[in-house]
Design a protein around this motif. Structure first.
Motif, PDB file in Angstrom:
ATOM      1  N   ILE A 152       0.829  -1.211   0.000  1.00 21.99           N
ATOM      2  CA  ILE A 152       0.000   0.000   0.000  1.00 21.99           C
ATOM      3  C   ILE A 152       0.864   1.262   0.000  1.00 21.99           C
ATOM      4  CG2 ILE A 152      -1.974  -1.109   1.115  1.00 21.99           C
ATOM      5  CD1 ILE A 152      -1.073   0.149   3.762  1.00 21.99           C
ATOM      6  N   ASP A 153       2.182   1.075   0.138  1.00 19.98           N
ATOM      7  CA  ASP A 153       3.122   2.200   0.099  1.00 19.98           C
ATOM      8  C   ASP A 153       4.257   1.874  -0.859  1.00 19.98           C
ATOM      9  OD1 ASP A 153       1.910   3.910   2.160  1.00 19.98           O
ATOM     10  OD2 ASP A 153       2.533   2.339   3.568  1.00 19.98           O
ATOM     11  N   LEU A 154       4.834   2.907  -1.436  1.00 19.30           N
ATOM     12  CA  LEU A 154       5.967   2.718  -2.332  1.00 19.30           C
ATOM     13  C   LEU A 154       7.207   2.302  -1.560  1.00 19.30           C
ATOM     14  CD1 LEU A 154       5.543   5.856  -4.647  1.00 19.30           C
ATOM     15  CD2 LEU A 154       4.799   3.511  -5.098  1.00 19.30           C
ATOM     16  N   ASN A 155       8.095   1.586  -2.250  1.00 16.70           N
ATOM     17  CA  ASN A 155       9.336   1.108  -1.647  1.00 16.70           C
ATOM     18  C   ASN A 155      10.498   1.560  -2.528  1.00 16.70           C
ATOM     19  OD1 ASN A 155      11.562  -1.150  -1.767  1.00 16.70           O
ATOM     20  ND2 ASN A 155      10.625  -1.355   0.244  1.00 16.70           N
ATOM     21  N   GLY A 156      11.495   2.182  -1.938  1.00 18.95           N
ATOM     22  CA  GLY A 156      12.597   2.755  -2.694  1.00 18.95           C
ATOM     23  C   GLY A 156      13.353   1.749  -3.539  1.00 18.95           C
ATOM     24  N   ASP A 157      13.569   0.540  -3.025  1.00 24.94           N
ATOM     25  CA  ASP A 157      14.320  -0.470  -3.773  1.00 24.94           C
ATOM     26  C   ASP A 157      13.507  -1.008  -4.951  1.00 24.94           C
ATOM     27  OD1 ASP A 157      16.465  -0.189  -2.071  1.00 24.94           O
ATOM     28  OD2 ASP A 157      15.858  -1.841  -0.765  1.00 24.94           O
ATOM     29  N   VAL A 158      12.209  -1.221  -4.733  1.00 20.31           N
ATOM     30  CA  VAL A 158      11.329  -1.651  -5.821  1.00 20.31           C
ATOM     31  C   VAL A 158      11.295  -0.579  -6.903  1.00 20.31           C
ATOM     32  CG1 VAL A 158       8.949  -2.222  -6.460  1.00 20.31           C
ATOM     33  CG2 VAL A 158       9.918  -3.118  -4.338  1.00 20.31           C
TER      34      VAL A 158
END
Length: 288
Positions: free
Chosen positions: A258-264
């Motif tokens: 539900i939240d963005l992830n920097g590595d993804v």
């Protein structure tokens, strides 16, 4: 007792990555995409996604839009199972850039997935994709496995502009199913690749579900280019499809987050920047 020698199992990961990613520089990677402008004013880069049913085309579109708009987006309809294709129509997705009336100079196109069928159905699918790539198909066209689009169809574009034509063809493949791909599906994809080559359109591939295919990546996505298993899958698909290894990009789509992830984001941006560079080279050649 005799001497027994056991060959040790190979390690699941390499000590050094075979391809570099700047994991800690998401903002600079995002800015490089934000700064992209085609040489000719008013032109945009059209990216067509195709591949087997359930490979993650729509999820990849949602993931790219989420990363670029910096908020979780689900514009393209997806399913929790891969038994059927959600996408029935040729659909164009624009990506907002700041204000509601400003957009990135690139569009993503989704279409129905490739599945097993009769030889006639497969030929029709290839013919429709060829017309898509030439710009003869308008947004909203519903794919019909029984007949290709006709010139009398309301969605047939008789006079395509450079913006209507496809500039990059992207095959989307589930990494966990590379070895399970049927000969029929692979045959269709090879035929479409040949059509793209005839038109001079560059062809790349996106491998999705890498975290499901490789436990070490599920543990830490930064292991993506250390994973021996993933490297083998990419090499296998390269041999099967004819797409060079340096034109195959593994990603993890957003699915249950539900939240963005920097590595993804970093992995998606790395793939997107490469696709843009490849497409821009094609556009520049066409405009010279």
């Amino acid at each position: 007792m005799g001497n027994y020698f056991f060959k040790p199992a190979p390690p699941p990961s390499l000590s050094e990555p075979w391809r570099e990613i700047n994991w800690g520089e998401r903002q600079s990677a995002l800015k490089s995409v934000q700064d992209y402008k085609p040489r000719i004013k008013g032109q945009h880069l059209r990216i067509l996604l195709h591949g087997p049913v359930g490979a993650g085309k729509s999820s990849f579109i949602n993931s790219v839009i989420s990363v670029l708009e910096v908020k979780m987006r689900t514009l393209a309809v997806t399913e929790s199972t891969s038994t059927d294709c959600c996408t029935k129509k040729y659909t164009t997705y624009k990506i907002q850039k700041g204000s509601p009336d400003a957009f990135y100079p690139l569009v993503l196109n989704d279409m129905s997935g490739v599945k097993n069928g009769t030889r006639r159905n497969r030929k029709i699918h290839v013919k429709d994709v060829t017309r898509l790539m030439k710009g003869h198909v308008k947004d909203g066209y519903t794919f019909n496995p029984e007949c290709k689009i006709s010139k009398d169809d309301q969605h047939y574009n008789t006079s395509p502009t450079v913006n209507d034509k496809v500039h990059v063809l992207v095959s989307v493949i589930d990494a966990s199913k590379v070895s399970l791909m049927s000969h029929e599906v692979l045959e269709v994809m090879l035929d479409i690749r040949e059509e793209a080559k005839e038109l001079g359109i560059p062809h790349v591939a996106i491998l999705t579900q890498i975290d499901q295919a490789c436990p070490e990546i599920q543990k830490d996505i930064k292991n993506v280019y250390r994973s021996i298993k993933l490297r083998e899958k990419m090499e296998q698909f390269s041999v099967n499809s004819g797409i060079p290894l340096n034109s195959i990009f593994p990603v993890k789509n957003y699915h249950d987050e539900i939240d963005l992830n920097g590595d993804v984001d970093s992995l998606i941006l790395s793939a997107l920047r490469s696709i843009i560079n490849i497409g821009e080279d094609f556009l520049n050649r066409k405009n010279t």
